[in-house]
Design an enzyme around this catalytic site. Structure first.
Site, PDB file in Angstrom:
ATOM      1  N   ASN A  90       0.855  -1.189   0.000  1.00 55.22           N
ATOM      2  CA  ASN A  90       0.000   0.000   0.000  1.00 55.22           C
ATOM      3  C   ASN A  90       0.889   1.238   0.000  1.00 55.22           C
ATOM      4  O   ASN A  90       2.108   1.147   0.088  1.00 55.22           O
ATOM      5  CB  ASN A  90      -0.958  -0.031   1.205  1.00 55.22           C
ATOM      6  CG  ASN A  90      -0.224  -0.031   2.518  1.00 55.22           C
ATOM      7  OD1 ASN A  90       0.408   0.957   2.893  1.00 55.22           O
ATOM      8  ND2 ASN A  90      -0.254  -1.158   3.227  1.00 55.22           N
ATOM      9  N   ARG A  91       0.264   2.393  -0.104  1.00 50.87           N
ATOM     10  CA  ARG A  91       0.992   3.642  -0.313  1.00 50.87           C
ATOM     11  C   ARG A  91       1.345   4.390   0.968  1.00 50.87           C
ATOM     12  O   ARG A  91       1.739   5.545   0.917  1.00 50.87           O
ATOM     13  CB  ARG A  91       0.176   4.576  -1.208  1.00 50.87           C
ATOM     14  CG  ARG A  91      -0.016   4.067  -2.602  1.00 50.87           C
ATOM     15  CD  ARG A  91      -0.717   5.113  -3.447  1.00 50.87           C
ATOM     16  NE  ARG A  91      -1.112   4.590  -4.733  1.00 50.87           N
ATOM     17  CZ  ARG A  91      -0.269   4.418  -5.749  1.00 50.87           C
ATOM     18  NH1 ARG A  91       1.001   4.739  -5.637  1.00 50.87           N
ATOM     19  NH2 ARG A  91      -0.714   3.915  -6.889  1.00 50.87           N
TER      20      ARG A  91
END
Ligand code: CTP
Ligand code: CA
Length: 225
Positions: free
Chosen positions: A34-35
């Protein structure tokens, strides 16, 4: 507490902060991730150290320098993050779960690189649930009076979703961010509302992640015995 004024109100306390985002490997070269940048978690670690706490920072895949005076434990996956958090939480006064934990991981890990097969479509990736670390530390409370904080990014009915999540997780405080285009991920600033299990609601205006971190620690200090 005015920002910039460093009251040592966490002196003698041990706090655990998780930061970053877990990566769930598919094979030796690929992962589901994920970011999350880890910046909010690092801001929490820095501000807690500035307020006198002993800080254990569990960092998942961040690209950030270790904050001075903080014990940093590097992890990769959600399962590794769980182990590190549970171990550090054993004698902690507060646990803040700022990390973005993958909800699912691939059910199988290929020890060799997954290769294309001539003329064939790929196999689907089967996922399984990861453990819910926040719910687990909240249910167990390794130490009496331990204060537990979660983070949530929500869309749509942000407050109702946050309230439901706080109840479901069983934590004391939940920092709810509204996400949308250009908001939150990787940015230097944040805007949130901090919900309390006691029904309290603390809006945090748009500002630096340090400011939100200091407000979180103010609310934690209020709840420490
Ligand atoms: N969290 C956790 N373990 C997980 C998933 C989330 O400890 N397996 C923690 C996060 O670190 C965060 C909080 O729970 O502090 C809320 O995460 P969020 O993803 O919003 O909650 P979920 O229960 O996974 O809900 P959703 O289905 O909306 O993703
Ligand atoms: Ca989730």
């Amino acid at each position: 507490l005015a920002r910039g004024v460093q009251e040592p109100d966490l002196r003698g306390r041990h706090v655990v902060v998780s930061a970053g985002g877990t990566r769930e490997p598919l094979d030796p070269v690929r992962f589901l991730g994920n970011r999350s940048s880890g910046k909010q978690g690092y801001a929490l670690a820095r501000t807690a150290a500035a307020r006198g706490a002993r800080v254990t920072l569990i960092a998942a895949n961040t690209q950030l320098p270790d904050p001075a005076g903080v014990d940093v434990v590097q992890v990769g996956t959600a399962v590794q993050l769980r182990e590190a958090v549970l171990k550090a939480a054993a004698d902690a006064d507060a646990v803040v779960m700022a990390a973005a934990v993958a909800d699912f991981r691939p059910s199988a890990y290929a020890t060799g690189k997954i290769k294309k097969k001539d003329g064939k479509e790929p196999e689907p990736i089967v996922l399984v649930r990861n453990p819910d670390i926040l719910a687990e530390v909240s249910a167990e409370r390794a130490r009496a009076g331990q204060v537990i904080v979660g983070f949530a990014a929500e869309t749509d009915d942000v407050l109702a979703n946050g309230r439901a999540k706080l109840t479901r997780k069983g934590c004391d405080l939940l920092v709810v961010n509204e996400v949308g285009e250009r908001k939150t991920f990787g940015s230097e600033e944040n805007e949130a509302v901090v919900l309390g299990a006691d029904g309290s609601e603390k809006p945090v205006p748009h500002g630096p992640k340090e400011a939100l971190a200091d407000i979180v620690w103010d609310l934690v200090v209020d709840r420490l015995d």
